[in-house]
Design a protein around this motif. Sequence first.
Motif, short mmCIF file in Angstrom:
data_model
loop_
_atom_site.label_atom_id
_atom_site.label_comp_id
_atom_site.label_asym_id
_atom_site.label_seq_id
_atom_site.Cartn_x
_atom_site.Cartn_y
_atom_site.Cartn_z
N LEU A 173 0.82 -1.21 0.00
CA LEU A 173 0.00 0.00 0.00
C LEU A 173 0.86 1.27 0.00
O LEU A 173 0.56 2.24 -0.71
CB LEU A 173 -0.95 -0.01 1.21
CG LEU A 173 -2.05 -1.06 1.18
CD1 LEU A 173 -2.86 -1.03 2.47
CD2 LEU A 173 -2.99 -0.85 -0.01
N VAL A 174 1.91 1.28 0.81
CA VAL A 174 2.77 2.48 0.86
C VAL A 174 3.44 2.70 -0.50
O VAL A 174 3.55 3.83 -0.98
CB VAL A 174 3.82 2.35 1.98
CG1 VAL A 174 4.83 3.49 1.91
CG2 VAL A 174 3.15 2.35 3.34
N ASN A 175 3.87 1.61 -1.13
CA ASN A 175 4.48 1.75 -2.45
C ASN A 175 3.48 2.20 -3.50
O ASN A 175 3.86 2.85 -4.48
CB ASN A 175 5.16 0.45 -2.87
CG ASN A 175 6.58 0.35 -2.37
OD1 ASN A 175 7.49 0.91 -2.97
ND2 ASN A 175 6.77 -0.35 -1.25
N ARG A 176 2.20 1.85 -3.31
CA ARG A 176 1.19 2.35 -4.25
C ARG A 176 1.06 3.86 -4.17
O ARG A 176 0.77 4.52 -5.17
CB ARG A 176 -0.17 1.72 -3.98
CG ARG A 176 -0.31 0.24 -4.20
CD ARG A 176 -0.17 -0.24 -5.63
NE ARG A 176 1.16 -0.16 -6.17
CZ ARG A 176 2.18 -0.96 -5.81
NH1 ARG A 176 2.01 -1.89 -4.90
NH2 ARG A 176 3.35 -0.82 -6.37
N VAL A 177 1.26 4.42 -2.99
CA VAL A 177 1.22 5.87 -2.84
C VAL A 177 2.34 6.50 -3.68
O VAL A 177 2.12 7.44 -4.45
CB VAL A 177 1.36 6.29 -1.36
CG1 VAL A 177 1.44 7.80 -1.23
CG2 VAL A 177 0.20 5.74 -0.53
N GLY A 178 3.55 5.98 -3.52
CA GLY A 178 4.66 6.50 -4.31
C GLY A 178 4.47 6.26 -5.80
O GLY A 178 4.75 7.13 -6.63
N ASP A 179 3.96 5.07 -6.15
CA ASP A 179 3.79 4.72 -7.56
C ASP A 179 2.72 5.57 -8.24
O ASP A 179 2.76 5.76 -9.45
CB ASP A 179 3.44 3.23 -7.69
CG ASP A 179 4.60 2.34 -7.29
OD1 ASP A 179 5.69 2.88 -7.06
OD2 ASP A 179 4.41 1.11 -7.20
N SER A 238 12.45 3.63 -2.55
CA SER A 238 13.69 3.73 -1.79
C SER A 238 13.46 4.15 -0.34
O SER A 238 14.40 4.55 0.35
CB SER A 238 14.66 4.71 -2.47
OG SER A 238 15.09 4.19 -3.71
N ALA A 239 12.22 4.06 0.11
CA ALA A 239 11.86 4.24 1.53
C ALA A 239 12.38 5.54 2.12
O ALA A 239 13.06 5.55 3.14
CB ALA A 239 12.36 3.04 2.35
N GLN A 240 12.06 6.64 1.47
CA GLN A 240 12.44 7.95 1.99
C GLN A 240 11.30 8.54 2.81
O GLN A 240 10.13 8.28 2.54
CB GLN A 240 12.80 8.89 0.83
CG GLN A 240 14.02 8.46 0.05
CD GLN A 240 15.29 8.46 0.89
OE1 GLN A 240 15.78 9.50 1.30
NE2 GLN A 240 15.82 7.27 1.15
N PHE A 241 11.65 9.35 3.80
CA PHE A 241 10.68 10.03 4.63
C PHE A 241 9.69 10.80 3.73
O PHE A 241 10.11 11.50 2.80
CB PHE A 241 11.42 11.00 5.56
CG PHE A 241 10.55 12.03 6.22
CD1 PHE A 241 9.98 11.76 7.44
CD2 PHE A 241 10.31 13.27 5.62
CE1 PHE A 241 9.17 12.71 8.06
CE2 PHE A 241 9.51 14.21 6.23
CZ PHE A 241 8.94 13.93 7.45
N PRO A 242 8.36 10.73 3.94
CA PRO A 242 7.66 9.98 4.99
C PRO A 242 7.12 8.63 4.53
O PRO A 242 6.28 8.04 5.20
CB PRO A 242 6.50 10.93 5.32
CG PRO A 242 6.16 11.54 4.00
CD PRO A 242 7.45 11.65 3.23
N LEU A 243 7.58 8.14 3.37
CA LEU A 243 7.11 6.85 2.86
C LEU A 243 8.07 5.73 3.24
O LEU A 243 8.17 4.72 2.55
CB LEU A 243 6.95 6.92 1.33
CG LEU A 243 5.96 7.96 0.80
CD1 LEU A 243 5.87 7.89 -0.73
CD2 LEU A 243 4.57 7.74 1.40
N HIS A 244 8.77 5.92 4.36
CA HIS A 244 9.77 4.95 4.81
C HIS A 244 9.19 3.84 5.66
O HIS A 244 9.88 2.87 5.98
CB HIS A 244 10.82 5.68 5.65
CG HIS A 244 10.25 6.24 6.92
ND1 HIS A 244 9.60 7.46 6.94
CD2 HIS A 244 10.18 5.77 8.19
CE1 HIS A 244 9.17 7.70 8.17
NE2 HIS A 244 9.51 6.69 8.94
#
Length: 675
Positions: A173-179, A238-244
């Motif tokens: 889910l977090v990666n979907r935000v970035g994607d 790459s898990a950067q703030f705040p999607l870490h």
Amino acid sequence: MSMQNLYLLVPLAPLTGAIVAGLFGKWLGRAWSHRVTIALVAVSFFASLAIFNDVQGGHSFNGPVYTWLTSGDTSFQVGFLIDSLTVTMMLVVTSVSLMVHIYTIGYMAEDPGYQRFFSYISLFTFSMLMLVMANNFMQLFFGWEAVGLVSYLLIGFWYDRPTAIYANLKAFLVNRVGDFGFLLGIGLVLMVFGTLDYAAVFANAAAHAGDMAPIPGMSVSLMTAICILLFIGAMGKSAQFPLHVWLPDSMEGPTPISALIHAATMVTAGIFMVSRMSPLFELSETALSFVMVIGAITALFMGFLGIIQNDIKRVIAYSTLSQLGYMTAALGASAYSVAIFHLMTHAFFKALLFLGAGSVIMAMHHDQDIRNMGGLRKYLPITWITSLIGSLALIGTPLFSGFYSKESIIEAVHLSHLSVSGFAYFAVMAGVFVTAFYSFRMYFLVFHGEERFGKSHHDHHGDHDDEEVSHDHHHGLAPGQKPHESPWVVTLPLVLLAIPSVVIGYIAFDTMLHGDYFSDAIFVAERNFSGEMAEVAHHESIEHPLEMALHAFSTLPFWLALAGVASSAFFYLKRPDIPAAIQKRFQFIYTLLDNKYYFDRFNDWFFAGGARGASGFLWKFGDVKLIDGLMVNGTAKLVGAFSGVVRHLQSGYIYHYAFSMIIGVFVLLSVRDWF
């Protein structure tokens, strides 16, 4: 074999291994499943070596391999871009993947999903290679999503554990935000340039440098919008703030995938992508400033969290977050080659640390709590010495690989002309001490001091993460039981990874930073040139890496790292009562770190809770009351009520009907007179 066939062999070999082990592993058995997948990944590695030598000889390639579909004037193709940046990533991915494949034989020996695991890690290797070899945004996005999918499968590999299922869902889910941001950025590229081919986009980028983004109600530079949207994808991957927040929980997967995905490959995809997009990022100082600030925050504040972790894999996970922050800060300083250099050195020593942690976990019978260890040096000599090498490389000890890349990042940030570089320089400099402190805290608690295994583990002070380190799969040694060194299939990859962790920085320093190694792959604007060549400018009188290492003993980063090691040795070997006293004295800071700055709680409350609340409202009001209550049942009741009134007019008496007709005629005549 022609070079184009060799290019195809690199990704297709691990794909073939994944298909064979995945579909036919049951019939092949364990031994042949790992033999086939390891052999094919080895083929991919040696093919990458051959391509590397070819690129070193001055050859490169950029062209389509297969046209997937054509829509109007736009073609979506599978194509390869083979240059110095690509082959560097190919060698990192295939070499670390090969070590992980060999290591897995020992680590997963007793797991019922043995063949499935080999299929997954080979499929991951294929996906990552397709990402780094892409010559267009469509294939980049395919590889981007493919590594995300396979990481979801690997993090939740032990799908019977609720913690693993929660972790892989969170990562997904977090990666979907970035994607989502990444996809918007690619869509904006297609809309503006009319193509997804790297070369065509980069060639026309300068012509659009002054354009404004077609975003309603906003006045934003086109390049700033594209670069920030693309970087949001990198923040997720790459898990950067705040999607870490997904990366520490992803440690629920088996240790080999922690080394493969979360040290060397997937999490570095964002760093690679930004470096590949350097012709776009160089056109926006705003985007570069944004990148630098995010990297600096991640480098420092994720390092703080590593100080209080007691799960051995989570300590290394937070160090990965911090080091990714260093790479991102370098990208913001336009030091793309320095970021890739650190990506490469970090891949080897971080994979070494993860695999070393796995060896310790095996020896401890799957107890991951470092407070239950101690004194393992004499029982695990190979794991001990290789973990020490990895830790020394991580903290940037002179002569080790991490020193050359980390020192270069600090100098690049220091010499950057961006307005945010002052904050970033403070963050990366302070991070040196923090990294040394938490790295050697873990090292000393695991390998030195008193032996704490085989005892009752309920007397810890400040069990902030017992719920994390005491899962049902963490068994531990029985009283009186002693750990022993891992088998050769585990220790051999440790030794083979320890070698580049020492020498790769020394070997590649001149080539990757001083020469024109990346001149065909990375573009740096003239105004940002000082950032790209910061390390060289600082050491212009130093012509040899050995001289640089000797010079480092008089620099601030070296003394900060030394202070971090000395502090951890004093606190955790000589006076272990002091950390407990500090924790009690600064309980509010400890609580803040213990709750990971409350990001998880905020996400659970605001996003997850908000989504559940919105769905509950839509269900109770929208579905039950509005649709079922008003529109379906309401109309039925309205028709029923109307029918109940109308049926009184249908009495069956003629005089009732005659009376109704007379009234109707009267009403009609009255209405006619009004008009």
